[in-house]
Design a protein around this motif. Structure first.
Motif, short mmCIF file in Angstrom:
data_model
loop_
_atom_site.label_atom_id
_atom_site.label_comp_id
_atom_site.label_asym_id
_atom_site.label_seq_id
_atom_site.Cartn_x
_atom_site.Cartn_y
_atom_site.Cartn_z
N GLU A 34 0.84 -1.21 0.00
CA GLU A 34 0.00 0.00 0.00
C GLU A 34 0.87 1.26 0.00
OE1 GLU A 34 -3.39 2.10 -0.38
OE2 GLU A 34 -3.24 -0.07 -0.43
N ALA A 35 1.89 1.29 0.84
CA ALA A 35 2.78 2.46 0.92
C ALA A 35 3.55 2.66 -0.38
CB ALA A 35 3.75 2.30 2.08
N ALA A 36 3.89 1.56 -1.05
CA ALA A 36 4.66 1.63 -2.28
C ALA A 36 3.92 2.37 -3.39
CB ALA A 36 5.04 0.22 -2.74
N LYS A 37 2.61 2.46 -3.27
CA LYS A 37 1.83 3.20 -4.27
C LYS A 37 2.19 4.68 -4.27
CE LYS A 37 -2.06 0.01 -3.99
NZ LYS A 37 -3.46 -0.16 -3.55
N GLU A 38 2.75 5.15 -3.16
CA GLU A 38 3.14 6.55 -3.05
C GLU A 38 4.57 6.81 -3.53
OE1 GLU A 38 0.93 8.89 -2.03
OE2 GLU A 38 -0.51 7.23 -1.96
N PHE A 39 5.34 5.75 -3.77
CA PHE A 39 6.73 5.88 -4.19
C PHE A 39 6.80 5.95 -5.72
CE2 PHE A 39 7.94 2.94 -0.39
CZ PHE A 39 7.71 3.97 0.49
N ARG A 40 7.85 6.59 -6.22
CA ARG A 40 8.13 6.57 -7.65
C ARG A 40 9.06 5.40 -7.95
NH1 ARG A 40 9.44 11.22 -5.91
NH2 ARG A 40 11.60 10.99 -6.58
N LYS A 41 8.94 4.82 -9.11
CA LYS A 41 9.76 3.66 -9.47
C LYS A 41 11.25 3.97 -9.47
CE LYS A 41 6.30 0.87 -10.19
NZ LYS A 41 6.02 -0.32 -9.47
N ASN A 42 11.63 5.23 -9.71
CA ASN A 42 13.05 5.59 -9.74
C ASN A 42 13.52 6.25 -8.45
OD1 ASN A 42 11.67 7.98 -10.03
ND2 ASN A 42 12.97 8.78 -11.66
N GLN A 43 12.70 6.18 -7.41
CA GLN A 43 13.04 6.78 -6.11
C GLN A 43 13.94 5.84 -5.32
OE1 GLN A 43 9.54 7.79 -3.93
NE2 GLN A 43 10.64 8.44 -2.12
N ARG A 44 14.93 6.41 -4.63
CA ARG A 44 15.81 5.63 -3.76
C ARG A 44 15.01 5.24 -2.52
NH1 ARG A 44 19.53 2.42 -3.87
NH2 ARG A 44 20.92 3.76 -5.04
N ILE A 45 14.98 3.94 -2.22
CA ILE A 45 14.26 3.42 -1.04
C ILE A 45 15.24 2.58 -0.25
CG2 ILE A 45 12.34 2.02 -0.21
CD1 ILE A 45 11.00 2.54 -2.96
N VAL A 46 15.33 2.84 1.04
CA VAL A 46 16.20 2.07 1.93
C VAL A 46 15.31 1.37 2.96
CG1 VAL A 46 18.08 2.15 3.60
CG2 VAL A 46 18.08 3.71 1.64
N VAL A 47 15.51 0.08 3.10
CA VAL A 47 14.78 -0.69 4.09
C VAL A 47 15.75 -1.21 5.14
CG1 VAL A 47 12.90 -1.37 2.53
CG2 VAL A 47 14.92 -2.82 2.70
N TYR A 48 15.26 -1.38 6.36
CA TYR A 48 16.09 -1.94 7.42
C TYR A 48 15.20 -2.71 8.37
CZ TYR A 48 14.49 2.45 9.50
OH TYR A 48 13.73 3.50 9.91
N GLY A 49 15.79 -3.69 9.03
CA GLY A 49 15.08 -4.49 10.00
C GLY A 49 15.30 -3.97 11.41
N GLU A 50 14.80 -4.71 12.35
CA GLU A 50 14.94 -4.33 13.75
C GLU A 50 16.38 -4.52 14.23
OE1 GLU A 50 13.75 -2.69 17.24
OE2 GLU A 50 12.53 -2.90 15.45
N THR A 51 17.03 -5.59 13.76
CA THR A 51 18.39 -5.91 14.18
C THR A 51 19.23 -6.31 12.98
OG1 THR A 51 17.99 -8.26 14.51
CG2 THR A 51 17.53 -6.81 16.39
N HIS A 52 20.51 -6.53 13.23
CA HIS A 52 21.44 -6.97 12.19
C HIS A 52 21.02 -8.31 11.58
CE1 HIS A 52 25.12 -8.06 10.17
NE2 HIS A 52 25.23 -9.11 10.94
N THR A 53 20.45 -9.18 12.37
CA THR A 53 20.09 -10.52 11.89
C THR A 53 18.65 -10.63 11.41
OG1 THR A 53 19.54 -11.21 14.14
CG2 THR A 53 21.80 -11.64 13.39
#
Length: 94
Positions: A34-53
């Motif tokens: 749902e949130a991705a609908k607001e992003f542009r296909k050429n936009q830089r997106i960074v994802v991260y988790g709660e921890t390193h693992t």
């Protein structure tokens, strides 16, 4: 926003010691789609988790790439390392 705008996404749920259930994972996936609908296909997106693992950020990056986003990065180290590096934590979270 410019093409080099960076958005970030916390791929994991803040559940403390409570294990993630399949329905939690489905809900996080639905929210990301749902949130991705607001992003542009050429936009830089960074994802991260709660921890390193935490592997949820890898799954989120793969999902976004599958939706056609080409500038997706999975930040190694989790949200703590992200904050330690001085980056902001705005954007979609849990």
């Amino acid at each position: 926003m410019s093409d080099d705008t960076m958005d970030n996404y916390s791929a994991s749920a803040d559940q403390g010691d409570k294990p993630s259930t399949p329905s939690d994972k489905i809900e996080r996936k639905r929210r990301l789609v749902e949130a991705a609908k607001e992003f542009r296909k050429n936009q830089r997106i960074v994802v991260y988790g709660e921890t390193h693992t935490d592997n949820s950020s890898n799954a989120a990056a793969e999902l976004l790439e599958g939706l056609g986003f080409r500038k997706v990065s999975d930040f190694d180290g989790g949200v703590h390392a992200w904050k330690q590096a001085g980056f902001l934590t705005e954007g979609l979270t849990n």
